[in-house]
Every structure is written in structure tokens, then in C-alpha cells.
Design a protein around this motif. Structure first.
Motif: not given
Length: 149
Positions: A122-149
Motif C-alpha cells: 500500500w505504501n508503494r502505491c500511495v508513494r507512486e501516486l504522490a510522485k505522479i502528482v508532483l511530476v504532472e504538476s511540474v510538467e504542466s507548469v513547464s508546458e504552460q510556460k512553453i505555450k506562453q512563450e
């Protein structure tokens, strides 16, 4: 409510200058190390607490508590207890009478490890989900910056 956490991270990263973004992501890595440490403590506590359990309902209770605590550590508060209770009930109901005797009467180490393994998985599952949330958040910000520029 993963979306809520995702939005908070996205907004935070959008408002930070680039150097602060790297620091923010770095601090999240430290946060993961602290959460890993806390999760290990929760699982170890569960392993020890099983020695005080003598009924199926008692095991459901301590197993659900461990799974709920692990969900909270990784920031999945919503529905964590509900999922944990369902999983705990399903696991304990799958134990045979023989398994229960070994666990509750003989305090068989194999059965304790079997129940503890659920927490590790269970710990591995929720840890991976937390990692996915963080990575997707960072990637979506980068993608938004690229679109803005």
C-alpha cells in the motif's frame, strides 16, 4: 482530491521564479525522504501492534489504521480510511481458520509478515501516486510556460 493538490502545486510553481522552482522541487525530494521515514515507522508500529491482537475484528482495526495513516502521510486524506477499511476487511476475510489460529494463538511470524506486507505494498502505491502528482504538476507548469512563450 488529487486535482486539488495538483492545482496547489501548479499555482505555486507558476508564481515562483525559475531558481525558486528548482528549490521547491528539491524540497519536495526532501519531503519524500521524510515521508519514507515516517511510512517505515508506521509499518514497523503495525508489525509490533499485531502482537496485541487476538481477534479478526482487532486485526481489521489495526490494519485499517496502518493503511489510513500511510494514505495521510502521502497526502491522500480523502477516502483513505474508507479504502483502508475495505482492504483490511477483504484481507482478513481471506484468512482461513488455520491462518487465524497461527496469527492470533501461535503468533506465527509468517502470518505477521504476510499482514505487514500489505502495508508495504500500500505504501508503494500511495508513494507512486504522490510522485505522479508532483511530476504532472511540474510538467504542466513547464508546458504552460512553453505555450506562453
Amino acid at each position: 482530491h488529487i486535482e486539488g493538490l495538483h492545482n496547489v502545486l501548479r499555482i505555486t510553481l507558476n508564481t515562483l521564479p525559475n531558481i525558486a522552482k528548482e528549490s521547491f522541487v528539491s524540497s519536495q525530494r526532501l519531503s519524500f525522504a521524510l515521508k519514507d521515514s515516517r511510512a517505515k515507522k508506521i509499518i514497523t508500529d503495525f508489525y509490533e501492534e499485531q502482537s496485541q491482537v487476538f481477534t479478526s475484528q482487532g486485526l481489521v482495526s489495526v490494519l485499517a489504521k496502518m493503511l489510513t495513516r500511510l494514505s495521510i502521510v502521502w497526502q491522500f486524506r480523502d477516502h483513505g480510511h474508507l479504502y483502508a477499511t475495505h482492504i483490511a476487511k477483504d484481507i482478513v476475510s481471506s484468512f482461513s481458520v488455520r491462518d487465524k489460529i497461527y496469527l492470533f494463538v501461535h503468533k506465527n511470524k509468517h502470518q505477521k509478515l504476510r499482514a505487514t506486507a500489505i502495508g508495504i505494498i500500500w505504501n508503494r502505491c500511495v508513494r507512486e501516486l504522490a510522485k505522479i502528482v508532483l511530476v504532472e504538476s511540474v510538467e504542466s507548469v513547464s508546458e504552460q510556460k512553453i505555450k506562453q512563450e
